[in-house]
Structure formats: structure tokens, C-alpha cells
Write a protein that holds these residues in place. Sequence first.
Motif, short mmCIF file in Angstrom:
data_model
loop_
_atom_site.label_atom_id
_atom_site.label_comp_id
_atom_site.label_asym_id
_atom_site.label_seq_id
_atom_site.Cartn_x
_atom_site.Cartn_y
_atom_site.Cartn_z
N GLY B 41 0.81 -1.21 0.00
CA GLY B 41 0.00 0.00 0.00
C GLY B 41 0.84 1.26 0.00
O GLY B 41 0.72 2.09 0.90
N ASN B 42 1.69 1.40 -0.99
CA ASN B 42 2.58 2.55 -1.11
C ASN B 42 1.99 3.47 -2.18
O ASN B 42 1.83 3.04 -3.32
N PRO B 43 1.67 4.72 -1.86
CA PRO B 43 1.07 5.61 -2.86
C PRO B 43 1.90 5.64 -4.14
O PRO B 43 3.12 5.73 -4.09
N PRO B 46 2.66 10.97 -7.33
CA PRO B 46 3.55 11.86 -6.59
C PRO B 46 2.77 12.83 -5.70
O PRO B 46 1.57 13.04 -5.89
N CYS B 47 3.46 13.42 -4.74
CA CYS B 47 2.87 14.48 -3.94
C CYS B 47 2.50 15.64 -4.87
O CYS B 47 3.07 15.77 -5.95
N VAL B 104 4.67 11.64 14.63
CA VAL B 104 5.54 11.09 13.60
C VAL B 104 4.73 10.04 12.81
O VAL B 104 5.01 8.84 12.85
N ALA B 107 1.08 5.82 12.76
CA ALA B 107 1.48 4.74 13.68
C ALA B 107 1.86 5.33 15.03
O ALA B 107 1.46 4.83 16.09
N SER B 244 0.41 10.60 4.98
CA SER B 244 1.12 9.60 4.18
C SER B 244 0.42 9.32 2.86
O SER B 244 1.08 9.21 1.81
N LYS B 245 -0.89 9.15 2.91
CA LYS B 245 -1.62 8.73 1.72
C LYS B 245 -2.18 9.93 0.96
O LYS B 245 -2.08 10.00 -0.26
N LEU B 249 3.22 11.05 1.07
CA LEU B 249 4.46 11.30 1.81
C LEU B 249 4.67 10.24 2.90
O LEU B 249 5.01 10.59 4.04
N PRO B 250 4.49 8.96 2.57
CA PRO B 250 4.52 7.97 3.65
C PRO B 250 5.85 7.87 4.38
O PRO B 250 5.88 7.56 5.56
N GLY B 251 6.94 8.18 3.66
CA GLY B 251 8.24 8.07 4.31
C GLY B 251 8.56 9.21 5.25
O GLY B 251 9.46 9.11 6.08
N GLU B 252 7.82 10.32 5.13
CA GLU B 252 8.18 11.52 5.91
C GLU B 252 7.60 11.53 7.31
O GLU B 252 8.01 12.32 8.16
N ARG B 253 6.60 10.69 7.56
CA ARG B 253 6.08 10.47 8.91
C ARG B 253 5.52 11.75 9.54
O ARG B 253 6.12 12.33 10.44
#
Lengths: 394, 394
Positions: B41-43, B46-47, B104, B107, B244-245, B249-253
Amino acid sequence: MVNKEMALLGTQRSVIRELAEYGRVRAQEIGKENVFDFSIGNPSVPCPPQVTETAAELLANTDPVLLHGYTSAQGDQEVRERIAENLNARFQADVRADNLYITVGAAAALCSCLNGLVCPGDQIVVNAPFFPEYKVFIEKAGAEMCLVDADTEAFQINFPLLEQAVNPNTKAVLINSPNNPSGAIYSLETVEKLAELLEAKSALFGHPIYLISDEPYREIVFDGAEVPFLPSIYANTLVCYSWSKSLSLPGERLGYVLVGDQVEDAETVYAAVAGAARALGYVNAPSLFQQICSRCVDLTSDISVYETNARILTEALTGMGFRLVPPQGTFYMFPETLEKDDESFCRRARDMDLLIVPGSGFGCPGHTRISYCVPTERVERSLPVFQALADSYK
Amino acid sequence: MVNKEMALLGTQRSVIRELAEYGRVRAQEIGKENVFDFSIGNPSVPCPPQVTETAAELLANTDPVLLHGYTSAQGDQEVRERIAENLNARFQADVRADNLYITVGAAAALCSCLNGLVCPGDQIVVNAPFFPEYKVFIEKAGAEMCLVDADTEAFQINFPLLEQAVNPNTKAVLINSPNNPSGAIYSLETVEKLAELLEAKSALFGHPIYLISDEPYREIVFDGAEVPFLPSIYANTLVCYSWSKSLSLPGERLGYVLVGDQVEDAETVYAAVAGAARALGYVNAPSLFQQICSRCVDLTSDISVYETNARILTEALTGMGFRLVPPQGTFYMFPETLEKDDESFCRRARDMDLLIVPGSGFGCPGHTRISYCVPTERVERSLPVFQALADSYK
């Protein structure tokens, strides 16, 4: 109906934050230039320009889906390779990318280590003076903190007391060198003696006693001082690092845990750190800053201002009759207070608009922490106030 | 000598990650275009360009000491004000900046709520199908997860079973709508019925039962579907959000917890969330992205591709004889498998290089999750493979 310990933690304001808040209010009343705020350990020099340039370059030229996407939980592979390479070049170490677990800053690194290691009934030994959040992290991980009183002569380790504190329930000793709040660096002699003690105790109790080394100030050292690389000295060392101070990026939350191959059963220890990070909700460390920090791993901010401030303050305060161990790094110093009651002393300083933190909160009464991560001109203008404070005790 | 549960968590690879890893290896063997990876489930979009522009503008024009410095633990004041304003405009809410705790990512938001609320002996109720990390987070917070079997007719809530599951030890019900993995949105009718049940049970047991609403997919809805704003419907709601979705930007937390004034004893609940975040080592949410996300809070990535993919797959799979509840949002769908054993079904799919995830891991056997956050052309090219899979069961 909520968890009372957590609600208490969320309500209690730290002495440091309260002092800083007081400083902000006071600055509005009498002008910012008249408040000498040495309360908070927030880097005062900007990140190196290369950090900003690297960020701009990555944003302009990288597919945003990759740049901002999830990385693997342990951190991007190339990021970990760059950091490993830097460590190997500097410390003649043999770090592989898979020994590194990238974290959301040093606090997350510590919490991942503690939660990964601690079993019910465990104790974690900490030497005073110590960063007060350690207690919060240790207790949340389910362990008890055992505090060893300070060696106030040199802010090395009080070995007779440490020897007594380490017992069969000791899971780890948590150290912080260069040290907040003392500014001292544990010498090679100190860490070798520590390694010897921990090896003996591990053998005696039949299980490893880990050394958790919290090293956010590793790069901020004065006069070419050296910070021993602990994995080469004590096998069961877990290093916790952060770029908060060295690159002046405390808000961006980037750090790592290093579990080198020399750690006994290293794969299991690494898995425990990873599992704890997962269970604490740390999905991955911020992805853009993983790229930035690993590309700027050879740099530091211009930390010379901290050394200048340290020199000015050390000379001046010593001349005024303060007893202090000259700091070898960080941006803190920890002189003795001029009365036994450090809280009373710091209140008197506060009444002169000089904001310094009582040592009691760091487990070391009779001292005060001065955070000199401030412009040098503020340090210079503060000297008459320190003098007036000293004079008031004559 | 480490904590065994944590080491296990760090060793166990999730079914989803394993499948994605298989996909990567397989792509090297037969070409990326021949592997139909619907596992993660990775977008895939792009942002928005404004995210990149805002980042560049902030980096160019803001004092780096401020931009990258610590924020207050709850998040920068102006950041929280912008988010509150957005919520108030969209949901006729009355959110103040101090009701928001920036985290962050989602989660961390969930872990802060769970660790802030849970007392020994507590249970957290979760409705299947559910995001499997919930169990990890709940157990690490010291509670037991009570799973309520799915309403497989519509992926709303199985109320008779929920009613049985809620007991005096229930601290909270944790929901996720729009839902991963089903793509369903809880209707107004569903959430009103849920509120009624929780109010009755709270009164019966003499303590609040909190509703923790995990909403990272709030913005990803199809055909103008509405996601009810829960604090207006059930007072003791804590909302967990993430960019994130919605902004890819899922990696930026970056996310938040919302504890509105309507929550009973809201200040104490907020303090407990804050205290837990502190004890888990979350010093502050990444500072640059606090600024970016709050300035882009009115935007989303171009999520139309997810709706297109959902429509294509829903039509095609239904035509092939799959039974499924058409997704109303997210980038997942959750059809029934063509044999009872969903793991066997997904293995057969995998042998055709079609990577889909068994429903068992989501607490709902006999189903499979398809993550269609992929280019539409991959969806189109996958249809003959889905057809071949269906045919193999005829």
C-alpha cells in the motif's frame, strides 16, 4: 480512566522548559537582549549550507514517489552504506550497512535499544550527571533505573559506586560521552576500565551486560579531543547516534543504532532493536532526511562558536571563583554552585535574568548547567551578571 | 538475553513484505512488466507539486536554525492553527490548536493514544478486517486485542458480535474507515449505531469507552463519498490522522492526534497522549514537514488514478465471477477468494506472477487484498491474468 503515569508525564513540565518559557515571557517585558538565557540545549548555529543545497537538489531532481516513499524499516540501503563507510574510514571499524538501524533521532534509538533489551526485573545503570529523559525512557521500557553518583572531580565514572550498582539484574549501562550536562568526555582510560569491569561482571553473572552509548555530541569536541570508539573497546556496545547537534537538525529527528558484528549474538540483538522500533510505531526514519544526513555525513555545522564560548566562560567563571571542570566538548558546562542548594542558587540567578539550570535534575546537586549554544556576544554581555551573582555570595 | 517478543517481532517478516520482496526478485528474472504486484500500500502518485514548491521556498527563505529546530513536543503552534482551521472549515468543528498533537505519522499517533490510555488488564476491540500492525501496537501498549469478526456482506460492523465483545475491561474500540483492506467506508448509519452502542456500554460500565479512529485514508474517497466526522457523533473519539496517503508522503512520517474539547476530561486525555509520546521517545514530529504539510493541508495528490483503477478492477473482477464489495475509497479492494483457503488461492495467483495478499492476515479468511495503488496500465494488463486465475477454478 487514562494511564495515570502517562498523564503525569504529559502534564509535568520539565524544569528546563519552564525556565525557557520564563525567559520568553521576561524577554517581552524587558527586551530580549536583557535576558541571559542559558537554559536550553538547542543548537544556535545553522546547519552547513550543503545540507540546504542537498535538500534542494534532491527535491528538484528525484522522483517524489521514491524520495518521500516508505523506506525499509531499518532505513534505506544506500543511506546505511554511506554511514557505514564514514564510520569505517574514521574509526578503522568494520561496520556493514546491516549493522545500522536508522531511527527517528537519538531518543528513538535509545527507546528501541531499551525496549528491545529489557526483560521483566531488569535494571539499567546510569552515571550521574545524566540527561533526565533517560529515566522516562528506561521506566517506560519496563526497567528500573539505578543511578550511580557522580565523580565530581573530573566527571569521569565513580567506579567504586558503579561496581556496587552492577548486579545480576543489570541489563545494560547507559552512558553519554561527550556528556550532557558536564561537557566531559570519558577518557580512553575510563572506557577501558569500564570495559574491564563489565567484562568481569558479565562473566560473573553469566550473561552479557550491554553498554548503550548515547553519542549525539560525538562531533562537538574542543581542542582536538578524541572520543573513543566504544565498539572497538567493549564488544557488547550499542551506539546511539543523532545528527541533531552535529548538523544542527534537532527538529528533523534522524539518528541510528549501531549493533556491530562484535556484539554477542548480534543478529538477535539487532532483531530485538528492530522489533522494538516496530512495536513503538516507528515505521521508518524520515525519508528525505535519511538521504540528506547520509550525504552530509562528513560535515558538521560550524561548531567553533561553542568552543569559543566554552573558553570565554571557563576563564571568566574560574576567575570569579567558580569551581568547574573545563568542558572538553558539547555546549554545556557544569560548575559548582556557590551555595549548596543549587535550586536556590539558580533562583537567585534567575532574579538577575540569568537563566541556568539546577544540577539536581541531572542527578548531581550542588551544580548548575550552563548551555552556551548561544551567540558569543550574549556570553560576553552575560559576564558582568555572572560577576554580580558571584559577588552576591561574598 | 534480549526481550524475546521484540526479537521475534524484528525477525518475523510480514506476509506483505515477503510478497513484495518475492516480486522484486521475480521482476529481475522475467522483467518488471511481467510481474503484477498488488501487494503493498505505497502511494503510486507523486505528492502535489505545491509540496515540493513549499519545501523549496521554506529551505530558501527561512532561518535554518528555526526551520530545523526543535518544535514544542505537541507541534509548532502555527502548524496546529492551520490544521485546526482546515478541520473547522470542512467539518463545522470547533477544533483549537491545543486539541492537536502532531505526531511522527499515524502509527505514532495510534501508539501515543494506546499507551496513553491503556491500564493493566485493558482490552482494545478491533473489527475485522483490520491492519495487522494494530495487534503489535496494542500488545506493546500492554492491552489485549479483542477481534470482532467481519461483516462480510458490506464490511460495515458486525454489531451482534461487537456488542458481545465490549465488556468492563474494554478501554477503546479502534476503527479504520475508509478501511484497509476492504476499501469500505463506515456509513453515517453505522457510526451512529456504533456511537449509541458505546454510549450505552459506557453508561453500563461506568467509564468512558474511547473510540480511536485511524483515518489515513480520509481523503481518498470515490464518487464523492462522505466520511463522517466522528467527534461530532461520538464525544469520546480520538482521531489519528496522517498525510502519508493524502499527500503521498509515507516516508516523511507526519500525522496528528485530535483530542477535541468534547472528550470527557479532555485535558487529561490529551496529557496522557502527550506523556506517552514523550515516553516512547517521540521528541517532536519532523519540523520541516510540519511546516510543509500544514501549508498544503487543503491539497491532495491526484487520487483520481485510484478511483479509475478501482472502477476497472471492480467491473472486470465482478464479470469474472468474483464476489466483492465495491470499494468506496482507499486504494484497496477485498474480494472473496475462489477457494476457501485464501493462502492457497494467493499462492496459485503468485505462480501466475499476480501478487495479492491473503485475507487471513487481516483477520478475514476467504478473501484477498488487492492494492491498486499502481499505474492504470498495470491494472489493465493484469486483467487477463485475473481471468486465467478465475478460469483455473472452473
